[in-house]
Design an enzyme around this catalytic site. Structure first.
Site, mmCIF file in Angstrom:
data_model
loop_
_atom_site.group_PDB
_atom_site.id
_atom_site.type_symbol
_atom_site.label_atom_id
_atom_site.label_comp_id
_atom_site.label_asym_id
_atom_site.label_seq_id
_atom_site.Cartn_x
_atom_site.Cartn_y
_atom_site.Cartn_z
ATOM 1 N N ASP A 1 1.003 -1.115 -0.105
ATOM 2 C CA ASP A 1 0.011 0.054 0.131
ATOM 3 C C ASP A 1 1.062 1.117 -0.443
ATOM 4 O O ASP A 1 1.806 1.044 0.490
ATOM 5 C CB ASP A 1 -0.904 -0.228 1.480
ATOM 6 C CG ASP A 1 -2.053 0.763 0.904
ATOM 7 O OD1 ASP A 1 -2.224 1.774 0.077
ATOM 8 O OD2 ASP A 1 -3.069 0.676 1.771
HETATM 9 C C1 BGC Z 1 -4.807 3.728 -0.239
HETATM 10 C C2 BGC Z 1 -5.330 2.622 -1.252
HETATM 11 C C3 BGC Z 1 -4.946 2.923 -3.005
HETATM 12 C C4 BGC Z 1 -3.268 3.871 -2.513
HETATM 13 C C5 BGC Z 1 -3.489 4.442 -3.749
HETATM 14 C C6 BGC Z 1 -4.278 3.975 0.054
HETATM 15 O O1 BGC Z 1 -3.580 5.025 0.781
HETATM 16 O O2 BGC Z 1 -4.427 2.649 1.664
HETATM 17 O O3 BGC Z 1 -6.242 1.821 -1.051
HETATM 18 O O4 BGC Z 1 -4.784 2.154 -3.551
HETATM 19 O O5 BGC Z 1 -3.630 4.569 -1.388
HETATM 20 O O6 BGC Z 1 -4.240 5.917 -3.944
#
Ligand code: BGC
Length: 836
Positions: free
Chosen positions: A258
């Site tokens: 993530d």
């Molecule tokens: C989120 C993810 C997301 C990523 C990119 C993160 O903060 O938890 O679900 O895909 O950001 O935007």
């Protein structure tokens, strides 16, 4: 009730199941990996090139997506663009805003999940994306968790069926799907650090099945979560990333972290985490680690191979694949169909819904989200559609010329500009910004109200400082409203009172701006603050504009008096009308859990006042998850529309007016009281000392309510229809290591409708481990014309008969009851079986 059949399940059946579960699902043949090419390619890459494929970077031609990995053009390895997300493609361009995944979950329809995925898959490819950062399939454990709307409910069997369908849809269009967030990422509070303490059985039975189903469906990528699991970051967790994912499930794709969830280089890489996103803060050093002998190059090769195999499988190597044209009309059709299918009729006393012609001739509609549609939740799942009608407009359009539909906000989210009488301000323009005129000396300003024709120049930058003095003591909703701010992490149009930041517009994830725009289309942020009459408070408004768009800024408030007025206006309008509809909302968003399970912004008293004024009141809910309903017995009907996407207004009006019957079922339990929820103890949520103890074990969602005899407000699986269904003729037999459950469903009402019959399996008496009284074991979705009856067969998979013990799946033997019903608490048929 049908007679007992006593099918016996043998050990051999169970063994067959385990074999099947271990097999990796076939992927479409045209994307079958050509491993030889990949190995040859790998040999030609320099170490630096390999490492560049293992972390994100800055996109020289960004389309506004979340991630980018540069390619190696000399070898035909393309750059890859990775976009969110769960309800549609999140890029700068507008895209189809599908209903929130919770609405998809309410359909109980894997074929609709496939269609949902196909819309995103095609559009993602058309918009220049290669990888989708979705679906999310974390189980809803905490009813007020910020991202509940983004995921697929509280039951692992349901989530597994839907996530598999969605992945097939996405990847069938050539876009690589990423299932997220692996694993046990179930709330937002302290999301980057929280340590989830969870036992292996609970992981296997509740939190992992949907991920396993995603792997079986051939998902190309997995996103490792922010949180720790049993003391180890999920993004460097050998047991999760290698033991389970690779060795047990034979996952052939790659794992990315993530965003900013990677905390190390070698430990993360060797645990099985292949790609650091969004930048190479840790993995940027991998080449040096190899060169200095601290890391074997083969570890880098393994990770790169996993990425290349998927690029190859999806036809992206060596020149890539042609991209389709966007299909906005097809997206809109699917968005509407899923919004219709996912709507859940929670209550319908005296059949108030659907509304009749006479109702439309004198209908009162209340609520801000009737006029400003709440299309989706917030955070990385937010999708900006090209357009979205408001429910009020859709109702008026569908009612036609005979309709008389009046609206009042009831809850004023917008307020009025703070009057000059309450302000003493000076305004200063900052130095030249992107071509705007030079800064100047402070000047007196009466108010902060620059909207429409009075907007400030594009790219200019301003501050207003001074004092704000309330005329009477009370709770004021202070609002900062704006548009045209420069994108920034903390928001570029902000309000500070007494040194405390009250609100900011345009902040990236975690800001407090509302998802509901003002009537003039401004983004609205703020907080409720207690002010004393006559006490001057220091106030600052700051705004920095982006080039090319006029900068709009307004400092507004809702006074205590105005709040009462709005409530009284709504009740007065409802009184005497033929029927009243109240639109109520919550705002689910990534980065924050809801502060309370209650509806926010003082909506409960408004619903109460409208219901008191009009006995024929229906509530339409635009929430992403459960809310408390102190007024539940005072209103006739409740229609849960969730966040219904860009076609939500049309779908809402169609259902309210009887153009279709609701047929969705709750994928989450709605509690009666906050203290009834499975995570009511602070040790469980939000955790104590940085640890969240999942001590409720497998008793998540309805399993908890059933095990502890707690009456929910609306149970899992609940959902009414405009027609009625009758169940009969249950027969159960052993099949393929599981059960084959057949029964008849008949539509005994006067309208066509959809029913979702659900099969629940009881625990054996004296279970070997604590088990819930019943667990969902299968379901179907049937559309029936009036008078029509259908024989339905539901396959109960072998896994539903098993529990996790001592490192393997084990049959829970003994007498078990098969229940079939219309919800987890409306069980119509039952039959005992003996599992041997
Ligand atoms: C989120 C993810 C997301 C990523 C990119 C993160 O903060 O938890 O679900 O895909 O950001 O935007």
């Amino acid at each position: 009730m049908a007679e007992a059949l006593n099918p016996s399940l043998t050990r051999r059946d169970a063994a067959r199941l385990l074999g099947a579960a271990a097999a990796v699902a076939a992927v479409p043949s045209r994307w079958t990996a050509r491993r030889a090419d990949v190995d040859a390619l790998l040999r030609q890459l320099t170490l630096e090139e390999k490492v560049s494929l293992l972390h994100g970077g800055t996109d020289p031609a960004s389309k506004g997506q979340a991630g980018y990995v540069p390619g190696v053009p000399r070898l035909g390895i393309p750059e890859i663009r990775l976009a969110d997300g769960p309800a549609g493609v999140r890029v700068t361009a507008s895209a189809t805003a599908l209903p929130a995944p919770v609405a998809l979950a309410s359909t109980f329809a894997p074929d609709l999940a496939r269609r949902f995925g196909a819309v995103i898959g095609r559009e993602g490819r058309a918009l220049g994306m290669d990888v989708l950062l979705s679906p999310m399939t974390n189980i809803v454990r905490v009813p007020q968790a910020g991202r509940n709307f983004e995921t697929l409910g509280e039951d692992p069997l349901l989530a597994a069926a839907l996530v598999a369908g969605e992945i097939r849809g996405i990847q069938g269009e050539g876009l690589i799907a990423t299932v997220k967030h692996y694993a046990a990422n179930n709330f937002e509070n302290a999301r980057q650090t929280i340590d989830v303490k969870v036992d292996e059985r609970t992981l296997r039975e509740i939190y992992l099945p949907a991920f396993e189903a995603a792997v079986q469906a051939g998902v190309g990528a997995v996103m490792a979560a922010y949180n720790h699991v049993n003391g180890v970051y999920a993004a460097e967790h050998p047991h999760l990333l290698t033991g389970i994912l690779r060795e047990e499930w034979h996952f052939g794709g790659w794992v990315m972290s993530d965003w900013y969830a990677t905390h190390s280089g070698k430990p993360a890489l060797t645990a099985g985490m292949d790609m650091e996103m969004p930048f190479g803060v840790n993995y940027g050093g991998l080449a040096a680690a190899v060169s200095s002998g601290r890391l074997a190059e083969s570890a880098v090769d393994t990770a790169v191979r996993r990425v290349l195999v998927q690029l190859d499988r999806f036809g992206l190597l060596g020149g890539g694949r042609p991209r389709p044209a966007p299909d906005p009309a097809g997206g809109a059709r699917a968005a509407k169909e899923i919004a219709l299918a996912g709507a859940v009729l929670l209550r319908n006393e005296r059949d108030l819904l659907p509304l009749g012609r006479a109702d439309l001739a004198d209908l009162v509609v209340i609520g801000p989200t009737a006029a400003s549609p709440l299309v989706g939740g917030g955070g990385s799942a937010r999708v900006i559609p090209a357009s979205a009608e408001s429910p009020l407009a859709a109702l008026r359009r569908q009612a036609g010329p005979g309709g008389r539909i009046r609206w009042a906000t009831g809850v004023d989210l917008e307020g009025v500009p703070v009057p000059a009488s309450a302000l003493a301000l000076q305004r200063t323009q900052q130095g030249a910004q992107q071509g705007a005129q030079q800064g100047g000396a402070p000047q007196a300003a009466a108010q902060v109200d620059h909207t429409g024709a009075d907007a400030l120049p594009a790219g200019s930058s301003w501050t207003w400082t001074g004092t704000l003095t309330a005329p009477e003591t009370g709770d004021y909703d202070l609002r900062i409203q704006g548009a045209g701010g420069v994108p920034s992490f903390n928001g570029s149009i902000s309000l500070t009172l007494d040194g405390v930041r009250i609100g900011s517009v345009g902040a990236l994830i975690g800001g407090n701006s509302s998802l509901i725009a003002t009537s003039g289309g401004l983004t609205n942020a703020g907080a409720t603050v207690r002010l004393e009459a006559g006490v001057a408070k220091p106030v600052t408004v700051a705004a920095t504009g982006v080039a090319g768009t006029p900068l709009q800024v307004r400092l507004a408030w809702v006074t205590p008096r105005r709040r009462q007025e709005a409530l009284r206006e709504a009740a007065a309008l409802a009184k005497g009308a033929r029927a009243a509809l109240v639109f109520a909302f919550n705002e689910g968003t990534e980065g924050a859990d809801r502060a309370a399970l209650a509806l926010p912004n003082g909506q409960d008293p408004v619903i109460g006042a409208v219901a008191a004024a009009n006995a024929r009141t229906a509530v339409v809910l635009n929430t992403g998850d459960p809310v408390l309903m102190p007024w539940v017995g005072d209103v006739s009907s409740i229609l849960q529309m969730w966040y219904p996407g860009q076609e939500g207004a049309d779908a809402t009006a169609t259902l309210l007016l009887g153009g279709a019957s609701p047929g969705g079922k709750l994928p989450v339990t709605f509690p009666r009281r906050a203290e009834d929820v499975p995570t009511a103890q602070p040790e469980r949520y939000p955790g104590v000392g940085g640890v969240a103890d999942y001590s409720e074990g497998v008793l998540v969602g309805y399993r908890h309510y059933d095990a502890h005899g707690v009456e929910p407000l609306f149970p899992f699986g609940h959902g009414l229809s405009y027609t009625r269904f009758q169940y009969g003729d249950l027969s159960v037999r052993a099949a393929g290591g599981g059960l084959s459950v057949s029964f008849t469903v008949a539509n005994t009402g006067e309208r066509a409708g959809v029913e979702v019959p659900q099969v629940y399996l009881g625990s054996p008496p004296g279970p070997p481990v604590p088990m819930p009284p019943r667990a969902l074991a299968g379901f179907a979705r049937v559309r029936l014309s009036p008078g029509e009856r259908r024989r339905v067969t539901v396959a109960v998979p072998p896994r539903a008969l098993q529990y996790w013990s001592d490192g393997r799946w084990t049959l829970a033997r003994g007498r078990r009851t098969v229940h079939v019903g219309s919800s987890s608490r409306d069980l119509r048929l039952r039959q005992e079986v003996t599992v041997r």
